[in-house]
Design an enzyme around this catalytic site. Sequence first.
Site, PDB file in Angstrom:
ATOM      1  N   ARG A  41       0.732  -1.161  -0.118  1.00  0.00           N
ATOM      2  CA  ARG A  41       0.021  -0.119  -0.241  1.00  0.00           C
ATOM      3  C   ARG A  41       1.027   1.160   0.089  1.00  0.00           C
ATOM      4  O   ARG A  41       0.407   2.234  -0.801  1.00  0.00           O
ATOM      5  CB  ARG A  41      -1.060   0.037   1.021  1.00  0.00           C
ATOM      6  CG  ARG A  41      -1.615  -1.304   1.473  1.00  0.00           C
ATOM      7  CD  ARG A  41      -3.100  -1.059   1.008  1.00  0.00           C
ATOM      8  NE  ARG A  41      -4.067  -2.100   1.536  1.00  0.00           N
ATOM      9  CZ  ARG A  41      -3.931  -3.516   1.220  1.00  0.00           C
ATOM     10  NH1 ARG A  41      -3.282  -3.838   0.189  1.00  0.00           N
ATOM     11  NH2 ARG A  41      -4.773  -4.220   1.700  1.00  0.00           N
ATOM     12  N   GLU A 187     -13.125 -16.750   9.272  1.00  0.00           N
ATOM     13  CA  GLU A 187     -12.883 -16.150   7.720  1.00  0.00           C
ATOM     14  C   GLU A 187     -12.607 -17.121   6.852  1.00  0.00           C
ATOM     15  O   GLU A 187     -11.409 -17.327   6.524  1.00  0.00           O
ATOM     16  CB  GLU A 187     -12.067 -14.935   7.883  1.00  0.00           C
ATOM     17  CG  GLU A 187     -11.988 -14.188   6.544  1.00  0.00           C
ATOM     18  CD  GLU A 187     -11.073 -13.112   6.397  1.00  0.00           C
ATOM     19  OE1 GLU A 187     -10.725 -12.417   5.304  1.00  0.00           O
ATOM     20  OE2 GLU A 187     -10.423 -12.532   7.426  1.00  0.00           O
ATOM     21  N   LYS A 230     -17.062 -13.913   9.003  1.00  0.00           N
ATOM     22  CA  LYS A 230     -16.603 -13.074   7.866  1.00  0.00           C
ATOM     23  C   LYS A 230     -16.372 -13.814   6.600  1.00  0.00           C
ATOM     24  O   LYS A 230     -15.324 -14.125   6.113  1.00  0.00           O
ATOM     25  CB  LYS A 230     -15.221 -12.448   8.255  1.00  0.00           C
ATOM     26  CG  LYS A 230     -14.614 -11.302   7.367  1.00  0.00           C
ATOM     27  CD  LYS A 230     -13.327 -10.658   7.835  1.00  0.00           C
ATOM     28  CE  LYS A 230     -12.764  -9.725   6.887  1.00  0.00           C
ATOM     29  NZ  LYS A 230     -11.752  -8.903   7.170  1.00  0.00           N
ATOM     30  N   SER A 273     -13.943  -7.587   1.757  1.00  0.00           N
ATOM     31  CA  SER A 273     -14.550  -6.924   0.409  1.00  0.00           C
ATOM     32  C   SER A 273     -14.071  -7.653  -0.595  1.00  0.00           C
ATOM     33  O   SER A 273     -14.111  -7.362  -1.957  1.00  0.00           O
ATOM     34  CB  SER A 273     -13.896  -5.424   0.413  1.00  0.00           C
ATOM     35  OG  SER A 273     -12.612  -5.408   1.058  1.00  0.00           O
ATOM     36  N   GLY A 274     -12.790  -8.520  -0.494  1.00  0.00           N
ATOM     37  CA  GLY A 274     -12.302  -9.573  -1.387  1.00  0.00           C
ATOM     38  C   GLY A 274     -11.675  -8.884  -2.696  1.00  0.00           C
ATOM     39  O   GLY A 274     -12.047  -9.154  -3.801  1.00  0.00           O
ATOM     40  N   GLY A 275     -11.166  -7.706  -2.652  1.00  0.00           N
ATOM     41  CA  GLY A 275     -10.589  -6.967  -3.632  1.00  0.00           C
ATOM     42  C   GLY A 275     -11.611  -6.090  -4.617  1.00  0.00           C
ATOM     43  O   GLY A 275     -11.155  -5.787  -5.676  1.00  0.00           O
ATOM     44  N   ARG A 305      -9.097  -2.583   2.564  1.00  0.00           N
ATOM     45  CA  ARG A 305      -8.942  -1.895   1.366  1.00  0.00           C
ATOM     46  C   ARG A 305     -10.099  -0.922   1.132  1.00  0.00           C
ATOM     47  O   ARG A 305     -10.009   0.165   0.773  1.00  0.00           O
ATOM     48  CB  ARG A 305      -8.644  -2.607   0.373  1.00  0.00           C
ATOM     49  CG  ARG A 305      -6.981  -2.567  -0.467  1.00  0.00           C
ATOM     50  CD  ARG A 305      -6.611  -3.183  -1.598  1.00  0.00           C
ATOM     51  NE  ARG A 305      -7.278  -4.554  -1.359  1.00  0.00           N
ATOM     52  CZ  ARG A 305      -6.995  -5.592  -2.217  1.00  0.00           C
ATOM     53  NH1 ARG A 305      -6.434  -5.198  -3.341  1.00  0.00           N
ATOM     54  NH2 ARG A 305      -7.237  -6.805  -2.023  1.00  0.00           N
TER      55      ARG A 305
END
Length: 344
Positions: A41, A187, A230, A273-275, A305
């Site tokens: 990031r 998750e 999750k 959110s998985g990308g 993200r």
Amino acid sequence: MAHIDICGKFGAELDKTVEMMVARGKGLLAADESTSTIGKRFEKIQLENIEANRQAYRELLFTAPKEYTQFISGVILYEETLFQSTLSGKAFAELLTESGVVPGIKLDLGVKELPGTDGETATQGLDDLEKRIQKYYARGARFAKWRAVYKVSDNGLPSQLCVAQNAETLARYAAICQQNGLVPIVEPEILVMEGSHNIETSLNVTKRVLASVFQALIQHNVNLNRIILKPNMVLPGNNSPTKAEDDKKIAEYTIDALTSTVPPAVRGIMFLSGGQSEQQAVETLNAINKVNAPKPWAISYSYGRALQDSTIRTWAGKKENVEAAQKAYLEQAKKCSLAAKGEL
């Protein structure tokens, strides 16, 4: 067989933690990027990946105007972050707790390849888990996270071996957490966006994985009232030839996967959110909450993200941008909150 109360003396505290985490319109900030992930990031904003910069960025998030606590109920921290403090010397965990935000900790130690599979993985970190949890609990953490990863493909991935191994590990982790005072976030992340499979394949795999996870949780006597799930949303592969028409089905297919497999005893489902982009992650969550079907759980977000992209770009590692970056964070958190209520 007699009923086994795995939570022991921690029962009431675990209930209180879950209650805070699933408060209506609130979700989780996943600020548990490993040192290498946060480095990626920082690379995008040409910032050196050193502890001082990581500390400064997390301080920016945790000292945002108090308004953010209306949208964020808990923060998942990386080990380094849990033991960091603000520049003025207040421990991050203490700062969050005083703001009414629950500090949590990422417990898994990443994935290793499963021998005999097509590049599939199992998650590491069970060996000294109890000892680590006790240390993190003493520092103020009250919930935890463990991520299992599943590849999906038209030719049968994930394999039954991968599904079974990861379900077992997630259940053992959850049981050890509850025994030691932490609410486990379970998750199972299926990498649904990677590949050319359609949304039907994603739906079938999601149901198969979730069913196996809950079977294992029940076998391990995990108290389902005191976990947070999750999961991924049910999305088509990015290269699916039918992606455009599949996108219209995401919310309904996601609810179908959940109502088919997740017991109503579970209090909260907080999606990863998985990308997805910030906007996509908000719009999809909003659509899922608008689906007209019985939803016995709180359905919210646990975004990394998708809560931080604009924030980190606005900040760009400069002190003079902190206020503007916090404003960007607040704006995105507010959108996520509205989506968690289906009010966008």
